[in-house]
Design a protein around this motif. Sequence first.
Motif, mmCIF file in Angstrom:
data_model
loop_
_atom_site.group_PDB
_atom_site.id
_atom_site.type_symbol
_atom_site.label_atom_id
_atom_site.label_comp_id
_atom_site.label_asym_id
_atom_site.label_seq_id
_atom_site.Cartn_x
_atom_site.Cartn_y
_atom_site.Cartn_z
ATOM 1 N N ASP A 54 41.732 36.810 84.380
ATOM 2 C CA ASP A 54 42.845 37.874 84.422
ATOM 3 C C ASP A 54 43.185 38.074 82.903
ATOM 4 O O ASP A 54 44.299 38.750 82.690
ATOM 5 N N SER A 55 42.453 37.604 81.923
ATOM 6 C CA SER A 55 42.887 38.239 80.632
ATOM 7 C C SER A 55 42.125 39.548 80.253
ATOM 8 O O SER A 55 41.202 39.685 80.881
ATOM 9 N N GLU A 56 42.365 40.401 79.616
ATOM 10 C CA GLU A 56 41.927 41.648 79.146
ATOM 11 C C GLU A 56 40.355 41.647 78.799
ATOM 12 O O GLU A 56 39.581 42.414 79.062
ATOM 13 N N ASP A 59 38.277 40.391 81.670
ATOM 14 C CA ASP A 59 38.097 41.617 82.415
ATOM 15 C C ASP A 59 36.916 42.667 82.049
ATOM 16 O O ASP A 59 36.262 43.214 82.492
ATOM 17 N N ALA A 60 37.187 42.875 80.775
ATOM 18 C CA ALA A 60 36.477 43.806 79.894
ATOM 19 C C ALA A 60 34.903 43.326 79.869
ATOM 20 O O ALA A 60 34.060 43.970 80.194
ATOM 21 N N LEU A 130 34.231 49.792 75.793
ATOM 22 C CA LEU A 130 34.776 48.411 75.837
ATOM 23 C C LEU A 130 34.281 47.526 74.668
ATOM 24 O O LEU A 130 34.630 46.688 74.167
ATOM 25 N N ALA A 160 46.466 41.263 71.838
ATOM 26 C CA ALA A 160 45.569 42.357 72.199
ATOM 27 C C ALA A 160 44.133 42.250 72.031
ATOM 28 O O ALA A 160 43.807 41.336 70.924
ATOM 29 N N SER A 167 41.022 52.232 75.523
ATOM 30 C CA SER A 167 40.356 51.094 76.181
ATOM 31 C C SER A 167 39.841 51.953 77.616
ATOM 32 O O SER A 167 40.411 52.714 78.047
ATOM 33 N N MET A 169 39.634 50.554 80.233
ATOM 34 C CA MET A 169 40.528 50.306 81.221
ATOM 35 C C MET A 169 41.588 51.284 81.655
ATOM 36 O O MET A 169 41.679 51.728 82.628
ATOM 37 N N ASP A 170 42.175 51.792 80.390
ATOM 38 C CA ASP A 170 43.349 52.853 80.519
ATOM 39 C C ASP A 170 42.338 54.196 81.073
ATOM 40 O O ASP A 170 43.007 54.894 81.876
#
Length: 187
Positions: A54-56, A59-60, A130, A160, A167, A169-170
Amino acid sequence: MTSEPRTLPGTTAPTQLSHPIDDFVMRFSSTPRGARLARRLAALRLHEWGVPYDSEVHDALTLIVAELCANAVQHGHVAGRDFRLRLAADAATVRIEVTDTRTERLPAPGPAPAPADAETGCGLLLVARLATRWGWYVRIGAPGKTVWAECALPKEGETAPAFRSGSAMDWSVGRGGYPDGFGAWRS
């Protein structure tokens, strides 16, 4: 007589992390089930290496693994042949390598932007956004290619991730969904 290996447009040298602290290598069946298992085992291994769920960053990295494995299954599949996943990490970088046995279908030198309504063709765009850097090379002495990506880990005390600006993700949220790991977007 000596000869230099043939250099193809878009290829990169098969570099490695100089002194990986952690290393994971496994072969998977070249099926959607194999790609899903590779993603899940990579997620578990990253968590065990100190990149928390669950950290960015987690996930990346997991998304990059999913995309490269899905590409190996969809575009690099050869009947009866597996694909190989390798994760290597040192204190500053995680390197992901996915090797398949199909040489005639090579990645484009730079992924072209897909139309906004495209449901496929976005995997390498996500990887490019990413990853700190990525590339591919033709295997020497065996058929196939290896597609790799490296991601810088955040330094001690950083919250960050040290990913490139903008990102993915965005970007994926702006598209109104998420990639399913096999080139399609879901809402």
